[in-house]
Design a protein around this motif. Structure first.
Motif, short mmCIF file in Angstrom:
data_model
loop_
_atom_site.label_atom_id
_atom_site.label_comp_id
_atom_site.label_asym_id
_atom_site.label_seq_id
_atom_site.Cartn_x
_atom_site.Cartn_y
_atom_site.Cartn_z
N THR A 93 0.54 -1.21 0.06
CA THR A 93 0.39 0.51 -0.52
C THR A 93 0.81 1.10 -0.32
N GLN A 94 1.68 1.12 -0.20
CA GLN A 94 3.42 2.36 -0.73
C GLN A 94 4.38 1.59 -0.31
N PRO A 136 2.39 6.62 -1.55
CA PRO A 136 1.04 5.64 -1.20
C PRO A 136 0.72 5.52 -2.72
N LEU A 167 -2.55 2.40 -4.25
CA LEU A 167 -4.00 2.32 -4.50
C LEU A 167 -4.29 1.80 -5.23
N ILE A 168 -5.37 0.78 -4.82
CA ILE A 168 -5.73 -0.55 -5.24
C ILE A 168 -5.57 -0.20 -6.77
N ASN A 196 -3.30 -7.35 -9.53
CA ASN A 196 -2.05 -7.02 -8.87
C ASN A 196 -1.14 -7.15 -10.05
#
Length: 309
Positions: A126-127, A151, A153-154, A219
């Motif tokens: 997430t980062q 960050p 993001l999704i 991902n």
């Protein structure tokens, strides 16, 4: 102050500009000749060097004795490596009087090694960020000068995350450089137990595992999204199907099925994972062109087809 600069890619461009903006003298820039067949979507370090009248070379081997001798004659205070693709050996690292430093595209000690942005996205981090650290003969191992987080993001692609990392690298160098030039920068050793090393990636590593769940597939897809990267893919009926874009959201799970499947339903394309999780496919390509929901059954002979194992 004088610095020898090894640099490539957008991070190399931005960080070289930071040095020049600070008045650092750069007697030599070492970069790469663009590789034949590689998609060059990033800025040119050689172009920046030429625009500023800097000597710029592109040796296949950076350890040529004559290049080392030229650099030594300039008596550099620092050496910087900004996304240069080759490991630099001890003669280079020992050359500058005040040390050699590298800008790495992660929050070290996490994601040491190659393709750190892509790996961070693949692993669902997430980062991530950029880290300026002292170089030694082990990759991404030396003490940290500074780092800056960004960050993930999704739905961020690796290209989008890399753009954030470029800005983070510029921030890190711009705020660290005055301290380094003054000799007051404080370095801290890495706790290597808090991260691990990752190797390079090849196009064939984009094959979607049949056992992956929907989030893992999402991902992988966004980490390898074209046109900047070669893409995630699977095979259906012997044809290579590239999955270019997906949307992940929590949806009702289906009953676990016999492996990964691609389906057309309610006017949309879906990947149905073996564990029952689902992922909407926004863009996909096959040998005959784009795959859409409207022509799916006509093309594949059924509204839902298994992915080849």
């Amino acid at each position: 102050m004088k610095a020898i600069v090894f640099a490539y890619h957008d991070v190399g461009v931005r960080c070289l500009r930071v040095l020049l903006d600070a008045g650092v003298e750069v007697p030599l820039v070492v970069t790469h000749a663009d590789a034949a067949g590689e998609a060059i979507w990033f800025s040119s370090v050689a172009g920046v060097a030429t625009a500023h009248g800097l000597r710029c070379v592109t040796p296949a081997d950076p350890h040529l004795p004559e290049l080392l001798a030229e650099a030594a004659a300039s008596t550099p205070d620092f050496l910087f490596s900004f996304y240069y693709r080759h490991m630099l050996k001890a003669p280079w690292l020992q050359l500058p009087s005040r040390g050699a430093f590298n800008m790495h595209g992660s929050l070290l000690p996490q994601y040491r090694g190659r393709a750190p942005v892509n790996w961070a996205v693949i692993e669902g981090a997430t980062q991530t960020g950029a880290t300026l650290h002292r170089m030694n003969e082990k990759p991404d191992n030396g003490a940290i000068v500074d780092q800056c987080a960004v960050p993930i993001l999704i739905d961020d692609t690796a290209h989008e995350v890399f753009g954030k990392v470029v800005v983070a690298a510029e921030i890190v160098l711009a705020r660290s450089l005055p301290l380094m030039l003054a000799g007051t920068a404080v370095e801290r050793p890495q706790d290597l137990s808090q991260g691990r090393y990752f190797g390079g990636r090849k196009p064939e590593d984009g094959l979607i595992p049949g056992s992956a769940n929907a989030l893992q597939i999402h991902n992988l897809v966004r980490a390898l999204a074209p046109p900047h990267y070669p893409g995630a893919f699977c095979h259906i009926g012997g044809e290579r199907i590239r999955i270019d874009s997906t949307r992940f959201a929590e949806r009702p799970r289906r009953a676990p099925g016999a492996g990964l499947r691609l389906a057309s339903e309610a006017g949309a394309l879906w990947l149905l994972a073996a564990d029952g999780s689902t992922l909407e496919v926004l863009a996909a390509q096959g040998p005959a062109g784009a795959i859409d929901a409207a022509g799916f059954e006509r093309r594949f002979g059924a509204p839902c087809v298994p992915v080849d194992h």
